[in-house]
Design a protein around this motif. Structure first.
Motif, PDB file in Angstrom:
ATOM      1  N   ILE A  39       0.848  -1.407   0.098  1.00 54.16           N
ATOM      2  CA  ILE A  39       0.158  -0.128   0.018  1.00 54.16           C
ATOM      3  C   ILE A  39       0.832   1.137   0.051  1.00 54.16           C
ATOM      4  O   ILE A  39       2.175   1.206   0.359  1.00 54.16           O
ATOM      5  N   GLY A  40       0.218   2.402  -0.220  1.00 54.68           N
ATOM      6  CA  GLY A  40       0.934   3.693  -0.181  1.00 54.68           C
ATOM      7  C   GLY A  40       1.971   3.795  -1.537  1.00 54.68           C
ATOM      8  O   GLY A  40       1.758   3.214  -2.380  1.00 54.68           O
ATOM      9  N   ASN A  41       2.550   4.984  -1.357  1.00 55.84           N
ATOM     10  CA  ASN A  41       3.564   5.175  -2.320  1.00 55.84           C
ATOM     11  C   ASN A  41       4.984   4.857  -2.284  1.00 55.84           C
ATOM     12  O   ASN A  41       5.218   4.820  -0.936  1.00 55.84           O
TER      13      ASN A  41
ATOM     14  N   ALA B 205       5.786   4.861  -7.761  1.00 57.75           N
ATOM     15  CA  ALA B 205       4.428   4.523  -8.024  1.00 57.75           C
ATOM     16  C   ALA B 205       3.630   4.622  -6.624  1.00 57.75           C
ATOM     17  O   ALA B 205       3.802   4.475  -5.741  1.00 57.75           O
ATOM     18  N   SER B 206       2.319   4.563  -6.896  1.00 59.78           N
ATOM     19  CA  SER B 206       1.224   4.377  -6.157  1.00 59.78           C
ATOM     20  C   SER B 206       0.839   2.998  -5.868  1.00 59.78           C
ATOM     21  O   SER B 206       0.271   2.447  -6.804  1.00 59.78           O
ATOM     22  N   TRP B 207       1.042   2.326  -4.848  1.00 57.00           N
ATOM     23  CA  TRP B 207       0.711   0.982  -4.795  1.00 57.00           C
ATOM     24  C   TRP B 207      -0.576   0.586  -4.408  1.00 57.00           C
ATOM     25  O   TRP B 207      -1.092  -0.710  -4.534  1.00 57.00           O
ATOM     26  N   THR B 208      -1.319   1.469  -3.803  1.00 54.99           N
ATOM     27  CA  THR B 208      -2.391   1.093  -2.981  1.00 54.99           C
ATOM     28  C   THR B 208      -3.487   0.629  -4.072  1.00 54.99           C
ATOM     29  O   THR B 208      -4.198  -0.589  -3.724  1.00 54.99           O
ATOM     30  N   PRO B 209      -3.460   0.960  -5.490  1.00 53.29           N
ATOM     31  CA  PRO B 209      -4.587   0.295  -6.096  1.00 53.29           C
ATOM     32  C   PRO B 209      -4.162  -0.692  -6.873  1.00 53.29           C
ATOM     33  O   PRO B 209      -4.719  -1.456  -7.639  1.00 53.29           O
ATOM     34  N   VAL B 210      -2.982  -0.954  -6.779  1.00 52.65           N
ATOM     35  CA  VAL B 210      -2.256  -2.405  -7.469  1.00 52.65           C
ATOM     36  C   VAL B 210      -2.380  -3.595  -6.402  1.00 52.65           C
ATOM     37  O   VAL B 210      -2.276  -3.868  -5.402  1.00 52.65           O
TER      38      VAL B 210
END
Length: 164
Positions: free
Chosen positions: A117-119, A153-158
C-alpha cells in the motif's frame, strides 16, 4: 588437573555476570528468558498477518518471508526503506518498496497477489525488455514497465503483479 570448588564457583560467577545474571553459592547459573521487545512483537504481528494472507508463504527470518516466486522483507528496525530512491535489486529481479517500507523481491515469472500500500518505488532489473505488469482489483491492467527501469508508483490500487 582438578579445579577447586572455589575456582569453579568463581568461573561460574564471572560467566553469569557477563551474561547479566546472578549466581548464589550452591545454585546453577541459568540465563533468564528474555521477553521480546514491543518492536519485535509488532514486527512478528506484521509477518503473521502476511503469512495469513499469502498461502504457502514461510518465514525465513525475523523480518523476511518467502512466497512462491519471491520474498518480502519487513523493516526490522521500525524504519521504512527510503521511498525516494529505487531499491537495490539483483539482476533478473523486480523489486518494489511500498509505503510501509516492505521490500518485495520477485524473481520468478508468474502472477502474484500484491499486499503493498501507499507510495513507493520500484526497480525493474530484469533482462532488458522484459515487461512487468501491474493489475487493478478487478484484474484489469493498470500499467506496465519495461526493464531496465526504476521509478515511483502508488501501490494502493495495485492488487496483482506479473514481473514478466
Amino acid at each position: 588437573m582438578k579445579k577447586s570448588p572455589r575456582k569453579a564457583l568463581a568461573v561460574l560467577t564471572a560467566s553469569a555476570a557477563l551474561a547479566g545474571g546472578t549466581v548464589l553459592a550452591g545454585t546453577t547459573a541459568t540465563a533468564a528468558p528474555q521477553q521480546p521487545s514491543a518492536q519485535s512483537q509488532q514486527l512478528q504481528r506484521q509477518v503473521d498477518g502476511f503469512l495469513a494472507e499469502e498461502q504457502g508463504a514461510r518465514q525465513l527470518s525475523a523480518n523476511k518471508v518467502a512466497f512462491k516466486g519471491g520474498t518480502v522483507t519487513f523493516p526490522a528496525d521500525g524504519r521504512k526503506h527510503s521511498a525516494l530512491r529505487a531499491p537495490s535489486c539483483r539482476h533478473g529481479h523486480l523489486c518494489v518498496v511500498d509505503g510501509r517500507g516492505r521490500k518485495y523481491d520477485y524473481y520468478r515469472c508468474g502472477t502474484y497477489q500484491f499486499l503493498g500500500i501507499g507510495n513507493g518505488t520500484f526497480n525493474n532489473n530484469q533482462t532488458s525488455g522484459t515487461v512487468a505488469r501491474f493489475y487493478n482489483r478487478n484484474g484489469s491492467l493498470r500499467w506496465t514497465n519495461r526493464a531496465k527501469d526504476t521509478g515511483t508508483a502508488s501501490w494502493t490500487p495495485v492488487w496483482k503483479i506479473k514481473p514478466c
